[in-house]
Write a protein that holds these residues in place. Structure first.
Motif, PDB file in Angstrom:
ATOM      1  N   ALA A  63      19.252 -33.759  43.822  1.00  0.00           N
ATOM      2  CA  ALA A  63      19.925 -34.297  42.354  1.00  0.00           C
ATOM      3  C   ALA A  63      21.016 -35.466  42.677  1.00  0.00           C
ATOM      4  O   ALA A  63      21.031 -36.350  41.883  1.00  0.00           O
ATOM      5  CB  ALA A  63      20.366 -33.169  41.668  1.00  0.00           C
ATOM      6  N   ILE A  64      21.662 -35.137  43.589  1.00  0.00           N
ATOM      7  CA  ILE A  64      22.943 -36.128  43.789  1.00  0.00           C
ATOM      8  C   ILE A  64      22.456 -37.490  44.372  1.00  0.00           C
ATOM      9  O   ILE A  64      22.867 -38.585  43.998  1.00  0.00           O
ATOM     10  CB  ILE A  64      24.029 -35.533  44.904  1.00  0.00           C
ATOM     11  CG1 ILE A  64      24.808 -34.318  44.090  1.00  0.00           C
ATOM     12  CG2 ILE A  64      24.941 -36.480  45.421  1.00  0.00           C
ATOM     13  CD1 ILE A  64      25.473 -33.576  45.299  1.00  0.00           C
ATOM     14  N   LEU A 208      29.360 -39.573  39.046  1.00  0.00           N
ATOM     15  CA  LEU A 208      27.965 -38.940  38.560  1.00  0.00           C
ATOM     16  C   LEU A 208      27.486 -38.011  39.652  1.00  0.00           C
ATOM     17  O   LEU A 208      26.847 -37.046  39.088  1.00  0.00           O
ATOM     18  CB  LEU A 208      26.919 -40.084  38.551  1.00  0.00           C
ATOM     19  CG  LEU A 208      25.537 -39.790  38.042  1.00  0.00           C
ATOM     20  CD1 LEU A 208      25.597 -39.115  36.810  1.00  0.00           C
ATOM     21  CD2 LEU A 208      24.549 -40.980  38.234  1.00  0.00           C
ATOM     22  N   SER A 209      27.766 -37.858  40.850  1.00  0.00           N
ATOM     23  CA  SER A 209      27.189 -37.132  41.839  1.00  0.00           C
ATOM     24  C   SER A 209      27.982 -35.742  41.570  1.00  0.00           C
ATOM     25  O   SER A 209      27.457 -34.579  41.680  1.00  0.00           O
ATOM     26  CB  SER A 209      27.759 -37.622  43.312  1.00  0.00           C
ATOM     27  OG  SER A 209      27.044 -38.377  43.701  1.00  0.00           O
ATOM     28  N   ILE A 212      26.525 -34.108  38.392  1.00  0.00           N
ATOM     29  CA  ILE A 212      25.041 -33.587  38.465  1.00  0.00           C
ATOM     30  C   ILE A 212      25.008 -32.519  39.512  1.00  0.00           C
ATOM     31  O   ILE A 212      24.247 -31.739  39.405  1.00  0.00           O
ATOM     32  CB  ILE A 212      23.953 -34.887  38.885  1.00  0.00           C
ATOM     33  CG1 ILE A 212      23.715 -35.920  37.800  1.00  0.00           C
ATOM     34  CG2 ILE A 212      22.493 -34.358  39.391  1.00  0.00           C
ATOM     35  CD1 ILE A 212      22.966 -37.051  38.333  1.00  0.00           C
ATOM     36  N   GLN A 216      23.963 -28.767  38.503  1.00  0.00           N
ATOM     37  CA  GLN A 216      22.741 -27.991  39.078  1.00  0.00           C
ATOM     38  C   GLN A 216      23.027 -26.782  39.821  1.00  0.00           C
ATOM     39  O   GLN A 216      22.509 -25.712  39.851  1.00  0.00           O
ATOM     40  CB  GLN A 216      21.951 -29.048  40.359  1.00  0.00           C
ATOM     41  CG  GLN A 216      21.329 -30.026  39.758  1.00  0.00           C
ATOM     42  CD  GLN A 216      19.875 -29.487  39.463  1.00  0.00           C
ATOM     43  OE1 GLN A 216      19.677 -28.378  39.087  1.00  0.00           O
ATOM     44  NE2 GLN A 216      18.872 -30.526  39.159  1.00  0.00           N
ATOM     45  N   ALA A 240      31.310 -30.147  36.452  1.00  0.00           N
ATOM     46  CA  ALA A 240      30.286 -31.116  35.710  1.00  0.00           C
ATOM     47  C   ALA A 240      30.753 -31.681  34.527  1.00  0.00           C
ATOM     48  O   ALA A 240      30.328 -32.952  34.479  1.00  0.00           O
ATOM     49  CB  ALA A 240      29.322 -30.044  35.233  1.00  0.00           C
ATOM     50  N   PHE A 244      31.001 -35.751  34.496  1.00  0.00           N
ATOM     51  CA  PHE A 244      30.226 -36.628  33.382  1.00  0.00           C
ATOM     52  C   PHE A 244      31.116 -37.419  32.608  1.00  0.00           C
ATOM     53  O   PHE A 244      30.854 -38.744  32.000  1.00  0.00           O
ATOM     54  CB  PHE A 244      29.344 -35.697  32.630  1.00  0.00           C
ATOM     55  CG  PHE A 244      28.055 -35.348  33.325  1.00  0.00           C
ATOM     56  CD1 PHE A 244      27.053 -36.249  33.983  1.00  0.00           C
ATOM     57  CD2 PHE A 244      27.829 -34.066  33.268  1.00  0.00           C
ATOM     58  CE1 PHE A 244      25.996 -35.720  34.712  1.00  0.00           C
ATOM     59  CE2 PHE A 244      26.531 -33.766  34.049  1.00  0.00           C
ATOM     60  CZ  PHE A 244      25.852 -34.470  34.691  1.00  0.00           C
ATOM     61  N   VAL A 403      15.500 -37.584  37.748  1.00  0.00           N
ATOM     62  CA  VAL A 403      16.531 -36.738  37.478  1.00  0.00           C
ATOM     63  C   VAL A 403      16.462 -36.181  36.261  1.00  0.00           C
ATOM     64  O   VAL A 403      16.829 -34.794  36.233  1.00  0.00           O
ATOM     65  CB  VAL A 403      18.108 -37.630  37.636  1.00  0.00           C
ATOM     66  CG1 VAL A 403      18.999 -36.799  37.322  1.00  0.00           C
ATOM     67  CG2 VAL A 403      18.162 -38.029  38.933  1.00  0.00           C
ATOM     68  N   MET A 404      16.353 -36.682  35.236  1.00  0.00           N
ATOM     69  CA  MET A 404      16.158 -36.163  33.830  1.00  0.00           C
ATOM     70  C   MET A 404      15.107 -35.003  33.809  1.00  0.00           C
ATOM     71  O   MET A 404      15.433 -34.070  33.171  1.00  0.00           O
ATOM     72  CB  MET A 404      16.087 -37.187  32.632  1.00  0.00           C
ATOM     73  CG  MET A 404      17.349 -37.884  32.625  1.00  0.00           C
ATOM     74  SD  MET A 404      18.980 -37.086  32.248  1.00  0.00           S
ATOM     75  CE  MET A 404      18.157 -36.424  30.536  1.00  0.00           C
ATOM     76  N   LEU A 407      16.314 -32.133  35.749  1.00  0.00           N
ATOM     77  CA  LEU A 407      17.435 -31.351  35.010  1.00  0.00           C
ATOM     78  C   LEU A 407      16.641 -30.780  33.636  1.00  0.00           C
ATOM     79  O   LEU A 407      17.294 -29.487  33.412  1.00  0.00           O
ATOM     80  CB  LEU A 407      18.352 -32.429  34.542  1.00  0.00           C
ATOM     81  CG  LEU A 407      19.601 -32.884  35.277  1.00  0.00           C
ATOM     82  CD1 LEU A 407      20.288 -33.943  34.694  1.00  0.00           C
ATOM     83  CD2 LEU A 407      20.236 -31.702  35.901  1.00  0.00           C
TER      84      LEU A 407
END
Length: 517
Positions: A63-64, A208-209, A212, A216, A240, A244, A403-404, A407
């Motif tokens: 994810a990252i 962002l990392s 996400i 996760q 998180a 974001f 990614v979406m 998620l």
């Protein structure tokens, strides 16, 4: 930036096979390990909490790294990043199979996630770039087959390999596939001339990392840690949210180009298409997670049989994609997507009619219908969301959509499993309210053996049956929730814009039709 007309791609068929092997291999590894975890747990002498990190490390690292795929491909070219990803994924798989301790397995799974993060978005971007606009429908049908086939094949393949050989072959199976894929990409793919020299936005990537990765981690470990009753989950949720928030502020205020290209957010088709893809991922992944536990725990199906019940869903998806691909240029794509989500909602309504007395046919029929419905949405959604993007952000767009989708699946599993556990307790409490000795229906002949309120064995049997019935009601509630989600996203179709003219953006960036470096 230089624009070129679309040029024929030599060996396009062989290149397509090569990159689809990578797509399927990555999809299989998303789900193949689940059935082997009990065997790995015993072999490495690990607790349930410890062995879960073998799954968590892969998911979080993938994810990252996935959003980074777009920048790397633009900076160094798709071919080199694809090769590094495939080779790294294959080598990490070999190391996972040879692991002798839990620490080694978790580390090598993390490396596998880092290497495999770019395989799906790079596969999708490459298929769009090596095909002319009139063939994008067929290209996305092929891509969708791999996307659906991999995760569905995983549990059945993993169970067979573990039973016939050992859990290590769950990883070793990637070696021949990865080798063939590497050779195919090396021989048939040519490097793109369209390479950007953009500076790397480290702060955007880091924020962002954090967002996400922490999200996760929270979703993956929430059920195990009893959600917000655990300080670990609170810490992950806080990180998180902070990640974001910082990323959103940085993206909106950064001078120059940020890590997430703001041009993506100006495409209404990309934004709405990504939201719809998120919903589709939630429904597909959530249904697969629920059905397997329902069939095994409530209806006593063997794991292999429960896994095989997912095959009609894959067949429905394949059939839909082949039927839809020729219609892309002839029918308003929004109507195809509307039909797909309505069919998906109908399939979820069929699942709300499940009972503990049913046979296998309702599961097979509803699975096929759901697969067909979601298959109808995949191709037109990809075309409408991606075909109007300029080439310099195409790979980043495919990465963000991947990614979406992931998620959506993670959030779907977490929410649905949490609701399942909570509703089971609530329904169980309501059902036992009338299980009292003063109720005449709780005595013979109305209460058949082995149920009884006068013996410990009879009470235990009655409690087990009440728990089964309560769980079945809770599964039905989850299926109803997914039906409402499928219907709830339909108004978003009104925001999608149709494109009458063939898109020109993608045709200007052939990935395989240019000269070698």
């Amino acid at each position: 930036m230089r624009e070129e007309t679309f040029a024929p791609v030599p060996n396009r068929g062989m290149l397509t096979i090569s990159i689809m092997m990578a797509n399927i291999m990555q999809g299989v590894d998303n789900s193949i390990l689940n059935v082997a975890l009990p065997h790995i747990q015993g072999s490495l002498s690990a607790s349930l909490d410890q062995i879960a990190w073998a799954l968590t490390s892969y998911i979080v690292c993938a994810a990252i790294m996935m959003p980074l795929t777009g920048w790397l491909a633009g900076r160094f070219g798709i071919k080199y990043i694809f090769l590094i990803s495939v080779i790294g994924f294959t080598l990490a798989s070999a190391l996972c199979g040879a692991a002798t301790s839990l620490g080694e397995l978790v580390l090598f799974r993390a490396l596998q996630g880092v290497a495999g993060a770019g395989l799906v978005p790079l596969s999708q971007a490459t298929l769009l770039q090596i095909n002319p606009p009139e063939r994008h429908g067929r290209a996305m049908a092929v891509f969708g087959m791999g996307t659906i086939c991999g995760p569905i094949m995983g549990p059945a393949l993993g169970g067979w390999l573990t039973y016939e050989y050992s859990w290590r072959w769950v990883f070793y199976i990637n070696l021949p596939v990865g080798t063939l894929c590497t050779l195919g990409v090396l021989v048939f793919m040519r490097q793109t001339r369209y390479v950007h020299r953009e500076p790397f936005d480290f702060f955007g990537f880091l924020s962002l990392s954090l967002g996400i990765g922490a999200l996760q981690l929270m979703l993956d470990r929430g059920e195990l840690k009893d959600w917000f009753n655990s300080s670990e989950i609170w810490i992950e949720a806080t990180i998180a949210g902070l990640g974001f928030y910082l990323f959103a502020v940085h993206t909106a205020t950064a001078k120059g180009r940020s890590f997430l290209d703001r041009e993506l957010l100006t495409s209404i088709n990309f934004v709405i298409g990504t939201v719809l893809m998120f919903a589709g991922g939630l429904i597909m992944t959530g249904t697969l997670a629920l059905l397997s536990t329902m069939l095994e725990n409530l209806m006593n199906y063997p794991p292999m049989t429960a896994g095989l019940t997912t095959m009609p869903r894959a067949l429905g998806g394949f059939a839909a994609m082949f039927l839809v691909a020729p219609l892309i240029a002839r029918v308003d794509n929004r109507l195809i997507i509307l039909f797909g989500f309505l069919l998906t909602a109908y399939a979820m309504w069929q699942m709300t009619q499940f009972s503990l007395q049913m046979g296998i046919m309702p599961v097979i029929v509803s699975g096929f219908v759901q697969g067909f419905g979601l298959g109808c949405t995949q191709v037109p959604l990809n075309i409408m969301a991606l075909s109007t993007l300029p080439p310099h952000i195409l790979t980043q767009g495919t990465a963000i959509r991947s990614v979406m989708r992931n998620l959506g699946g993670s959030i779907g599993i977490s929410v649905l499993v949490s609701q399942l556990a909570q509703n089971t307790q609530i329904v169980h409490a309501r059902l036992i309210e009338r299980l009292r000795p003063d109720n005449p229906l709780m005595h013979a002949p109305f209460l058949p053996p082995p149920f009884s309120l006068s013996t410990p064995e009879g009470i235990a049997a009655l409690n087990n049956e009440v728990t089964r019935q309560a769980a079945m009601v809770s599964y039905i509630d989850d299926f109803r929730l997914m039906m409402l989600i499928a219907l709830g996203v339909l108004p978003l179709l009104l925001l999608l814009r149709t494109t009458r003219e063939p898109p020109t953006a993608i045709s200007t960036a052939p990935v395989a039709a240019t000269a070698d470096d």
